[in-house]
Design a protein around this motif. Structure first.
Motif, PDB file in Angstrom:
ATOM      1  N   ALA A 199      -3.234   5.484   6.531  1.00 32.49           N
ATOM      2  CA  ALA A 199      -3.956   4.688   7.668  1.00 32.49           C
ATOM      3  C   ALA A 199      -5.154   4.055   7.042  1.00 32.49           C
ATOM      4  O   ALA A 199      -5.672   3.054   7.825  1.00 32.49           O
ATOM      5  CB  ALA A 199      -4.320   5.726   8.819  1.00 32.49           C
ATOM      6  N   ASP A 200      -5.638   4.472   5.965  1.00 36.07           N
ATOM      7  CA  ASP A 200      -7.003   3.714   5.438  1.00 36.07           C
ATOM      8  C   ASP A 200      -6.514   2.689   4.441  1.00 36.07           C
ATOM      9  O   ASP A 200      -7.613   2.061   4.039  1.00 36.07           O
ATOM     10  CB  ASP A 200      -7.812   4.991   4.531  1.00 36.07           C
ATOM     11  CG  ASP A 200      -8.652   5.882   5.819  1.00 36.07           C
ATOM     12  OD1 ASP A 200      -8.515   5.668   6.660  1.00 36.07           O
ATOM     13  OD2 ASP A 200      -8.825   6.867   5.221  1.00 36.07           O
ATOM     14  N   MET A 201      -5.384   2.360   4.285  1.00 39.17           N
ATOM     15  CA  MET A 201      -4.938   1.173   3.368  1.00 39.17           C
ATOM     16  C   MET A 201      -4.975  -0.035   4.173  1.00 39.17           C
ATOM     17  O   MET A 201      -5.292   0.005   5.141  1.00 39.17           O
ATOM     18  CB  MET A 201      -3.609   1.722   2.635  1.00 39.17           C
ATOM     19  CG  MET A 201      -3.654   2.955   1.841  1.00 39.17           C
ATOM     20  SD  MET A 201      -1.965   3.220   1.172  1.00 39.17           S
ATOM     21  CE  MET A 201      -2.447   4.621   0.059  1.00 39.17           C
ATOM     22  N   LYS A 202      -5.084  -1.034   3.337  1.00 37.50           N
ATOM     23  CA  LYS A 202      -5.338  -2.447   3.749  1.00 37.50           C
ATOM     24  C   LYS A 202      -4.214  -3.344   3.838  1.00 37.50           C
ATOM     25  O   LYS A 202      -4.340  -4.360   4.515  1.00 37.50           O
ATOM     26  CB  LYS A 202      -6.407  -3.142   2.875  1.00 37.50           C
ATOM     27  CG  LYS A 202      -5.865  -3.367   1.490  1.00 37.50           C
ATOM     28  CD  LYS A 202      -7.099  -4.013   0.639  1.00 37.50           C
ATOM     29  CE  LYS A 202      -6.746  -4.359  -0.903  1.00 37.50           C
ATOM     30  NZ  LYS A 202      -7.842  -4.833  -1.617  1.00 37.50           N
TER      31      LYS A 202
ATOM     32  N   ARG B 151       3.144  -1.016   4.135  1.00 36.08           N
ATOM     33  CA  ARG B 151       2.968   0.352   3.551  1.00 36.08           C
ATOM     34  C   ARG B 151       3.931   1.094   3.516  1.00 36.08           C
ATOM     35  O   ARG B 151       4.793   1.246   4.463  1.00 36.08           O
ATOM     36  CB  ARG B 151       1.783   0.845   4.820  1.00 36.08           C
ATOM     37  CG  ARG B 151       0.624  -0.335   4.921  1.00 36.08           C
ATOM     38  CD  ARG B 151      -0.378   0.411   5.904  1.00 36.08           C
ATOM     39  NE  ARG B 151      -1.556  -0.769   6.329  1.00 36.08           N
ATOM     40  CZ  ARG B 151      -2.464  -0.446   6.898  1.00 36.08           C
ATOM     41  NH1 ARG B 151      -2.580   0.541   7.760  1.00 36.08           N
ATOM     42  NH2 ARG B 151      -3.395  -1.461   7.145  1.00 36.08           N
TER      43      ARG B 151
ATOM     44  N   GLN C  32      -9.888   7.298  -3.640  1.00 42.85           N
ATOM     45  CA  GLN C  32      -9.464   6.399  -2.622  1.00 42.85           C
ATOM     46  C   GLN C  32      -8.455   5.174  -3.328  1.00 42.85           C
ATOM     47  O   GLN C  32      -8.274   5.302  -4.598  1.00 42.85           O
ATOM     48  CB  GLN C  32     -10.558   5.269  -2.042  1.00 42.85           C
ATOM     49  CG  GLN C  32     -11.113   4.505  -3.121  1.00 42.85           C
ATOM     50  CD  GLN C  32     -12.351   3.547  -2.740  1.00 42.85           C
ATOM     51  OE1 GLN C  32     -12.764   3.785  -1.691  1.00 42.85           O
ATOM     52  NE2 GLN C  32     -12.885   2.824  -3.692  1.00 42.85           N
TER      53      GLN C  32
ATOM     54  N   SER D 273       0.813  -1.237   0.006  1.00 38.09           N
ATOM     55  CA  SER D 273      -0.109  -0.077   0.079  1.00 38.09           C
ATOM     56  C   SER D 273       0.897   1.325   0.285  1.00 38.09           C
ATOM     57  O   SER D 273       1.899   1.305   1.024  1.00 38.09           O
ATOM     58  CB  SER D 273      -0.895  -0.171   1.129  1.00 38.09           C
ATOM     59  OG  SER D 273      -1.797  -1.102   1.225  1.00 38.09           O
TER      60      SER D 273
ATOM     61  N   THR E  14      -0.854  10.921   6.395  1.00 36.58           N
ATOM     62  CA  THR E  14      -1.166  10.037   7.374  1.00 36.58           C
ATOM     63  C   THR E  14      -2.331   9.424   7.255  1.00 36.58           C
ATOM     64  O   THR E  14      -2.599   8.227   7.350  1.00 36.58           O
ATOM     65  CB  THR E  14      -0.909  10.990   8.682  1.00 36.58           C
ATOM     66  OG1 THR E  14       0.415  11.733   8.799  1.00 36.58           O
ATOM     67  CG2 THR E  14      -1.048  10.142   9.824  1.00 36.58           C
ATOM     68  N   ILE E  15      -3.315  10.389   6.588  1.00 35.74           N
ATOM     69  CA  ILE E  15      -4.526   9.842   6.396  1.00 35.74           C
ATOM     70  C   ILE E  15      -4.827   8.893   5.328  1.00 35.74           C
ATOM     71  O   ILE E  15      -5.542   7.595   5.595  1.00 35.74           O
ATOM     72  CB  ILE E  15      -5.773  11.106   6.499  1.00 35.74           C
ATOM     73  CG1 ILE E  15      -5.737  12.029   7.690  1.00 35.74           C
ATOM     74  CG2 ILE E  15      -7.171  10.571   6.040  1.00 35.74           C
ATOM     75  CD1 ILE E  15      -6.537  13.308   7.246  1.00 35.74           C
ATOM     76  N   ALA E  16      -4.187   8.858   4.566  1.00 38.28           N
ATOM     77  CA  ALA E  16      -4.143   8.067   3.409  1.00 38.28           C
ATOM     78  C   ALA E  16      -3.720   6.731   3.618  1.00 38.28           C
ATOM     79  O   ALA E  16      -4.346   5.554   3.525  1.00 38.28           O
ATOM     80  CB  ALA E  16      -3.484   8.751   1.939  1.00 38.28           C
TER      81      ALA E  16
ATOM     82  N   LEU F 154       0.388   3.626  14.250  1.00 37.40           N
ATOM     83  CA  LEU F 154      -0.517   2.652  13.666  1.00 37.40           C
ATOM     84  C   LEU F 154      -0.327   1.582  13.683  1.00 37.40           C
ATOM     85  O   LEU F 154       0.802   1.036  14.101  1.00 37.40           O
ATOM     86  CB  LEU F 154       0.003   3.250  11.925  1.00 37.40           C
ATOM     87  CG  LEU F 154      -0.652   4.591  11.718  1.00 37.40           C
ATOM     88  CD1 LEU F 154      -0.214   4.774  10.261  1.00 37.40           C
ATOM     89  CD2 LEU F 154      -2.107   5.117  11.778  1.00 37.40           C
TER      90      LEU F 154
ATOM     91  N   LYS G 179      -2.196   5.504  -3.861  1.00 37.81           N
ATOM     92  CA  LYS G 179      -3.117   6.720  -3.741  1.00 37.81           C
ATOM     93  C   LYS G 179      -2.171   7.963  -3.896  1.00 37.81           C
ATOM     94  O   LYS G 179      -0.930   7.973  -3.281  1.00 37.81           O
ATOM     95  CB  LYS G 179      -3.573   6.866  -2.419  1.00 37.81           C
ATOM     96  CG  LYS G 179      -4.908   8.184  -2.622  1.00 37.81           C
ATOM     97  CD  LYS G 179      -5.552   8.072  -1.269  1.00 37.81           C
ATOM     98  CE  LYS G 179      -6.640   9.281  -1.316  1.00 37.81           C
ATOM     99  NZ  LYS G 179      -7.555   9.239   0.021  1.00 37.81           N
TER     100      LYS G 179
END
Length: 758
Positions: A185-188, A192, A149, A91, A181-183, A223, A135
């Motif tokens: 954190a939302d990855m799977k 990362r 996304q 990610s 940071t937001i991007a 995280l 992203k």
């Protein structure tokens, strides 16, 4: 090892359930002695040992099943494992600086920094294993995600990268790191990464607090799976020899101008290099057509201003551009844009508080002549201002609906219905100009137009000072005449008179005037005169900065003040508009003075058409409402827009402008007989982006240490680093296989042991 869903790991405690059941079952049999028991004791001892071993194996398998199930749900991740397969999906948050300093060329034959950043980003994306998600965040101006996304469509990511332009405003580093940071954190995926590509311009990064960078590092480490951070500096670090000349700003001396009127434009040009740049050609363009040209000569590190003039022959929103011909490292800053509104007419209603049948004897006679000199002089030229004079009793909503500016000249008072209409008129974005005189009622203005009433007055009128002029032109007190202070005027409606060629306001005599007092001062005076008016009856204090002093008398008394009210503005003058209280109407500068006031007031309630990158573009439209509107961005992209409608006025917004340049709001009419309407808004970027000084290698290393990041010189260097970096791997799949194996094993063992016992 860590867990993505750590709370579910506590489910492993469920192994206690089969253990408890096993212990309880051990006590559910009863021993009965009988005579031949001694003949079976040897057989029982052998079988009992075997039975215990079988039960222990079943117990271990049954306890392992809930433990493995809990671990699968918790998603364990192995970290610090060197030998992982290279095809582990990743990610990746690609953070690309697209500020316009990235359009620089370090050496003549090399591509721009932006082109190099795009090439490195595409190289990184192409090397990602199958199943990886990406992203892309463009961080010039305000950070913007190129995808809603993270996507696994890597071909689409490469296409999005190819569309990036180095044209945005200054890189907002804290906002860029926050968006990254937001991007991430939302990855799977467990693997990362954040990859940041920037020129690390000194003005962008040097002001960032190191403690802020440390807090970002702590957030990343907190995280569930900490991302790997990589910084890729673009371009060389030593840029002292790069030559660059920029146009820092382009400003007009007025926001609006009438058809045929001359506007003065000032272009600020700066040489950022260490070499002198003589005779650089500079062109002035209006609506993309060259209308004037000059040259700029600058010493090393020097700044100069160039004055250009132009007369507009067509009404409407106009685009002004100044373009500099300079062969330097950064072409993006060799031009600057601005917009100006050219008006055909300004509709002004004059309310005469003391009408007269004799010429120039009423309260609005001199105003009418000054605002429409060509009409009164029977000249073929057109006036910018169109005036209409009425009596006080004729003022109503229908009259106000046709006006842009209303002038109350020595009007004693208005009725409540007129006050309500006047308040709506001003707060809707129109303007009010008030002149004092011998007819006005100070108490009425204070009560009805002050804070307790419509709250329109910028300041309150004090008791009259001085002596009005008599009918024979003699007031008997020539020594009492006062003059305006000949100062440097900062107010935009008075800046014309900072030049001596426009005349001096100090030449005018003021015989009588009402000093303008701040609201709180007037309230204090009232409370001292009448102690009964206190507590709940005391007028509220005007907020600091609510009123602006425009001009003062030499006595120190405020004579002219203004204040914004809603979307409109009110200008209050403490003397009259005729010759009874001042000889200002007889001065040559009276005509440009009142025309400057009206021109400024006519657009004071309108949102600015020249804004900074990052601000919101706002356009009001009060004409036909059946048009279909679109924003056209500086890079040519189009965006449909829906208006907010209030009081028959449409409001269009474009929030957080990223790109410097011209934004065109185009309204297409469904009627073929009507032409499209276009309103322009100019966005200007921080001129500091033209300073090409960058952080040194040591300074970038310090930033990397604060962020817990690694520095790579290029995309290729990043790929080499990526091959040796330690990553994590999710192991829930093999655990799931182990769980299934244990469940099957439990059934097999149970059946087998039961058969043996039979």
């Amino acid at each position: 090892m860590t867990f993505l869903n750590g709370i579910l790991a506590f489910g492993a405690l469920a192994f206690c359930i089969p253990l408890v059941i096993h212990l309880l079952n051990r006590s559910k049999f009863q021993t009965v002695d009988w005579g031949a028991m001694h003949l079976l004791e040897s057989v029982i001892r052998v079988n009992h040992r075997r039975f215990q071993i079988q039960q222990l194996l079943l117990l271990l398998v049954r306890c392992a099943i809930p433990v493995l199930l809990a671990l699968c749900l918790a998603i364990p991740v192995l970290t610090h494992w060197q030998a992982l397969p290279k095809d582990t999906p990743s990610s990746v948050a690609l953070v690309v600086d697209d500020s316009y300093s990235m359009d620089a060329v370090d050496d003549g034959l090399q591509p721009t920094l932006m082109a190099s950043a795009i090439a490195d980003s595409k190289q990184i994306v192409a090397a990602l294993p199958r199943g990886s998600e990406v992203k892309v965040l463009a961080t010039g101006g305000r950070p913007q995600a190129l995808q809603s996304q993270a996507t696994v469509d890597l071909r689409r990511v490469e296409e999005d990268l190819q569309q990036l332009l180095a044209a945005a405003g200054a890189n907002d580093v804290p906002e860029a790191l926050k968006a990254a940071t937001i991007a991430v954190a939302d990855m799977k995926h467990a693997r990362r990464e954040v990859v940041l590509l920037s020129d690390f311009q000194r003005d962008d990064w040097q002001s960032v607090d190191p403690q802020l960078l440390e807090r970002f590092r702590q957030q990343w480490q907190a995280l569930p799976t900490a991302p790997a951070i990589t910084l890729i500096p673009m371009g060389r670090r030593d840029t002292a020899d790069l030559q660059n000349v920029s146009i820092e700003s382009l400003r007009s001396d007025r926001p609006t101008v009438g058809v045929g009127q001359e506007v003065r434009l000032r272009a600020t040009v700066r040489n950022h290099g260490d070499q002198a740049r003589p005779a650089l050609p500079l062109r002035l363009k209006v609506n993309n057509e060259t209308v004037a040209a000059t040259t700029a000569s600058l010493d090393a590190g020097a700044t100069t201003q160039l004055l250009l003039t132009h007369r507009f022959e067509q009404a409407g929103s106009q685009v002004i551009e100044v373009e500099l011909e300079s062969d330097d490292a950064l072409a993006s800053d060799n031009h600057q844009f601005a917009t100006i509104e050219v008006l055909q007419t300004i509709d002004v209603v004059l309310v005469d508080g003391k009408p007269s049948n004799q010429a120039l004897q009423g309260e609005t006679g001199f105003l009418s002549v000054a605002l429409s000199p060509f009409a009164f002089g029977r000249q073929p030229l057109a006036d910018l201002v169109k005036t209409r004079t009425i009596r006080r009793q004729d003022l109503n909503e229908s009259v106000l609906a046709e006006a842009r500016v209303l002038v109350l000249a020595n009007v004693s008072r208005l009725d409540d219905r007129q006050v309500d209409a006047l308040e709506k008129f001003v707060r809707a974005g129109n303007s009010l100009l008030i002149f004092a005189g011998d007819q006005i009622s100070i108490d009425w203005y204070h009560e009805k137009l002050g804070p307790q009433g419509a709250d329109l007055l910028p300041m309150v009128l004090g008791e009259r000072l001085g002596q009005p002029q008599t009918s024979d032109g003699n007031d008997g007190r020539q020594d009492a005449d006062k003059h305006l202070v000949a100062q440097f005027f900062e107010h935009p409606s008075m800046q014309l008179f900072n030049e001596t060629s426009a005349g001096s306001l100090a030449d005018a005599d003021v015989f009588a005037w009402h000093p303008l007092l701040p609201i709180e001062d007037a309230d204090d005076s009232d409370s001292e005169d009448d102690n009964a008016n206190s507590g709940a009856d005391t007028l509220p204090e005007r907020p600091a900065g609510g009123a602006t002093v425009v001009a003062r008398l030499e006595t120190g008394d405020t004579l002219i003040a203004e204040r914004s009210c809603g979307d409109g503005v009110v200008l209050l003058v403490g003397t009259s508009a005729n010759l009874r209280w001042t000889n200002l109407p007889m001065q040559p500068l009276f005509v440009p003075l009142v025309q400057e006031w009206i021109s400024w007031m006519a657009t004071r309630g309108l949102p600015p058409r020249n804004v900074a990158v990052g601000q919101t573009a706002v356009v009001h439209w009060s004409e036909d409402t059946d048009r279909t509107w679109q924003w056209i961005l500086p890079d040519g992209r189009r965006s449909d827009v829906v208006a907010e409608v209030q009081d028959q006025r449409q409001t269009f917004q474009f929030p957080s402008l990223r790109l410097p340049g011209i934004y065109a709001l185009v309204g297409a009419s469904p009627d073929a007989d009507r032409s499209d309407q276009t309103v322009y808004v100019a966005a200007t970027a921080n001129p500091d982006e033209s300073n090409l000084l960058r952080l040194s290698d040591d300074e970038i290393a310090d930033i990397a240490d604060a962020l817990g990041a690694t520095v790579a010189d290029s995309g290729a260097a990043y790929l080499e680093l990526d091959n040796t970096r330690r990553f994590g791997r999710e192991i829930w799949r093999p655990l799931l296989l182990a769980l299934l194996a244990m469940m099957i094993l439990e059934v097999v063992l149970q059946q087998y042991f039961a058969g043996v016992r039979r």
